[in-house]
Design a protein around this motif. Structure first.
Motif, PDB file in Angstrom:
ATOM      1  N   ALA A   1       0.831  -1.214   0.000  1.00 49.15           N
ATOM      2  CA  ALA A   1       0.000   0.000   0.000  1.00 49.15           C
ATOM      3  C   ALA A   1       0.869   1.270   0.000  1.00 49.15           C
ATOM      4  O   ALA A   1       1.850   1.357  -0.729  1.00 49.15           O
ATOM      5  CB  ALA A   1      -0.948  -0.030   1.192  1.00 49.15           C
ATOM      6  N   GLU A   2       0.521   2.218   0.833  1.00 49.47           N
ATOM      7  CA  GLU A   2       1.132   3.548   0.820  1.00 49.47           C
ATOM      8  C   GLU A   2       2.641   3.513   1.095  1.00 49.47           C
ATOM      9  O   GLU A   2       3.109   2.837   2.010  1.00 49.47           O
ATOM     10  CB  GLU A   2       0.452   4.415   1.890  1.00 49.47           C
ATOM     11  N   HIS A   3       3.373   4.254   0.281  1.00 45.74           N
ATOM     12  CA  HIS A   3       4.812   4.410   0.521  1.00 45.74           C
ATOM     13  C   HIS A   3       5.014   5.324   1.718  1.00 45.74           C
ATOM     14  O   HIS A   3       4.409   6.390   1.814  1.00 45.74           O
ATOM     15  CB  HIS A   3       5.502   5.008  -0.707  1.00 45.74           C
ATOM     16  N   LEU A   4       5.869   4.901   2.667  1.00 45.17           N
ATOM     17  CA  LEU A   4       6.069   5.659   3.896  1.00 45.17           C
ATOM     18  C   LEU A   4       7.427   6.355   3.938  1.00 45.17           C
ATOM     19  O   LEU A   4       7.506   7.564   4.180  1.00 45.17           O
ATOM     20  CB  LEU A   4       5.918   4.723   5.105  1.00 45.17           C
ATOM     21  N   THR A   5       8.498   5.602   3.727  1.00 41.07           N
ATOM     22  CA  THR A   5       9.841   6.190   3.750  1.00 41.07           C
ATOM     23  C   THR A   5      10.758   5.419   2.803  1.00 41.07           C
ATOM     24  O   THR A   5      10.444   4.291   2.398  1.00 41.07           O
ATOM     25  CB  THR A   5      10.490   6.146   5.156  1.00 41.07           C
ATOM     26  N   THR A   6      11.884   6.023   2.482  1.00 42.27           N
ATOM     27  CA  THR A   6      12.946   5.325   1.760  1.00 42.27           C
ATOM     28  C   THR A   6      14.280   5.718   2.379  1.00 42.27           C
ATOM     29  O   THR A   6      14.548   6.899   2.613  1.00 42.27           O
ATOM     30  CB  THR A   6      12.961   5.680   0.263  1.00 42.27           C
ATOM     31  N   ILE A   7      15.100   4.712   2.669  1.00 37.91           N
ATOM     32  CA  ILE A   7      16.442   4.922   3.216  1.00 37.91           C
ATOM     33  C   ILE A   7      17.458   4.524   2.151  1.00 37.91           C
ATOM     34  O   ILE A   7      17.372   3.443   1.572  1.00 37.91           O
ATOM     35  CB  ILE A   7      16.659   4.080   4.488  1.00 37.91           C
ATOM     36  N   HIS A   8      18.413   5.415   1.887  1.00 36.95           N
ATOM     37  CA  HIS A   8      19.495   5.127   0.946  1.00 36.95           C
ATOM     38  C   HIS A   8      20.736   4.734   1.739  1.00 36.95           C
ATOM     39  O   HIS A   8      21.174   5.480   2.616  1.00 36.95           O
ATOM     40  CB  HIS A   8      19.779   6.341   0.063  1.00 36.95           C
ATOM     41  N   LEU A   9      21.300   3.574   1.428  1.00 39.97           N
ATOM     42  CA  LEU A   9      22.431   3.062   2.188  1.00 39.97           C
ATOM     43  C   LEU A   9      23.672   2.881   1.313  1.00 39.97           C
ATOM     44  O   LEU A   9      23.564   2.579   0.121  1.00 39.97           O
ATOM     45  CB  LEU A   9      22.086   1.723   2.830  1.00 39.97           C
ATOM     46  N   LYS A  10      24.819   3.052   1.951  1.00 39.47           N
ATOM     47  CA  LYS A  10      26.094   2.803   1.293  1.00 39.47           C
ATOM     48  C   LYS A  10      26.837   1.711   2.045  1.00 39.47           C
ATOM     49  O   LYS A  10      26.667   1.546   3.253  1.00 39.47           O
ATOM     50  CB  LYS A  10      26.957   4.078   1.269  1.00 39.47           C
ATOM     51  N   ARG A  11      27.661   0.988   1.329  1.00 36.49           N
ATOM     52  CA  ARG A  11      28.533  -0.006   1.969  1.00 36.49           C
ATOM     53  C   ARG A  11      29.494   0.724   2.895  1.00 36.49           C
ATOM     54  O   ARG A  11      30.063   1.747   2.529  1.00 36.49           O
ATOM     55  CB  ARG A  11      29.294  -0.784   0.902  1.00 36.49           C
TER      56      ARG A  11
END
Length: 243
Positions: free
Chosen positions: A152-162
Motif C-alpha cells: 500500500a502507501e509508501h512511507l519512507t525510503t532509506i538510501h544506504l552505502k557499503r
C-alpha cells in the motif's frame, strides 16, 4: 659453474615472471568481481531477515528502551527483481501481537544517487491478514501475487552505502534531508536511520517531528539495537524464489 649460474638466473627470471603473471591475474579477478548493486540488495535483504531482539539494550537502559522482538522474512519478489520483505515488531512478552507491520522493498539504488542499495517502507493493505506471517507455514501465507497487491502507501525510503573497511557495519544510511510526511502523534514529518552490522545486528532510529522541529515520537537517546536471536531465521525459509 658459469653454466649453472646462467641456468639459475634464467630459472629465477622465469619464476619472477610467473609470480607477476599470477599476481596480476588475481588482482584482475578481484577488480572484475566487484560487488554489484544487485548483489548489495541481496546481501542487505538477507541481513535484515531473521528474528532479532532489543533485550540487551532494554536491560541497560529500561527507562528509554523496550524489549522488542522484530521478525522479518521474504514475502515475494517484484518483476524488476526488488526483494519484498514482511516485517513486524512486538513486545517480547506478546510476540504474536505485533504493534507494527510493514513491507520493506529492497533494491539497488538508482544510478544517479551516491548509494549502493535502498530500502523502501510501505504500509500493508490488510494487516490482519499478515499477522505472524513469518511464523506460518508457506501454505498458510498470502500468495506472492497477493502480497504484491497488498503493498500500500509508501512511507519512507532509506538510501544506504557499503561501510568503509574497518568499520563494524556492513551498510549504513538514512532518509533524505527533510524526511517524509508523517502525522502520527502530532508529527508533520519523520526521519529514519539504519545501520546493518557485520554480525547481522541492526540499529534503527525512527523519529517524528512537528512543524517547530520538536521530536514528538521515537527514541531520543539513540537508535534501537536489535541483535539476532540465538538461532536466527531458523524457522522460515530465506529463499526469495516464489513457491
Amino acid at each position: 659453474m658459469e653454466s649453472d649460474s646462467n641456468g639459475w638466473s634464467r630459472a629465477r627470471g622465469l619464476i619472477l615472471k610467473t609470480l607477476l603473471l599470477i599476481g596480476g591475474a588475481l588482482l584482475l579477478k578481484r577488480l572484475t568481481k566487484s560487488t554489484t548493486r544487485r548483489d548489495h540488495a541481496k546481501i542487505l535483504a538477507r541481513s535484515l531477515s531473521g528474528e532479532k531482539f532489543s533485550q540487551e539494550q532494554a536491560s541497560r537502559n529500561p527507562d528509554s528502551y523496550f524489549n522488542i522482538r522484530t521478525l522479518t522474512c521474504p514475502a515475494t519478489e517484484m518483476a524488476d527483481g526488488s526483494k519484498v520483505l514482511y516485517s513486524e515488531q512486538a513486545f517480547w512478552r506478546t510476540p504474536h501481537k505485533p504493534f507494527r507491520q510493514r513491507f520493506y522493498m529492497v533494491k539497488p539504488c538508482p544510478k544517479d544517487l551516491k548509494c549502493d542499495v535502498e530500502v523502501g517502507t510501505y504500509a500493508i493493505r490488510d494487516m490482519d491478514e499478515y499477522k505472524n506471517f513469518c511464523d506460518r507455514a508457506r501454505d498458510q501465507r498470502p500468495l506472492p501475487e497477493e502480497v504484491i497487491d497488498d503493498v500500500a502507501e509508501h512511507l519512507t525510503t532509506i538510501h544506504l552505502k557499503r561501510c568503509e573497511r574497518g568499520k563494524r557495519c556492513l551498510y549504513e544510511g538514512s532518509t533524505p534531508p527533510g524526511g517524509f510526511p508523517n502525522s502520527w502523534n502530532g508529527a508533520t514529518h519523520c526521519t529514519s536511520e539504519l545501520s546493518v552490522l557485520k554480525n547481522n545486528e541492526i540499529h534503527t532510529w525512527d523519529r517524528g517531528y512537528d512543524d517547530d522541529g520538536n521530536q514528538v515520537w521515537g527514541a531520543k537517546e539513540g537508535p534501537y539495537e536489535f541483535k539476532p536471536a540465538p538461532v536466527s531465521a531458523s524457522s522460515f525459509n530465506l529463499n526469495f524464489a516464489p513457491s
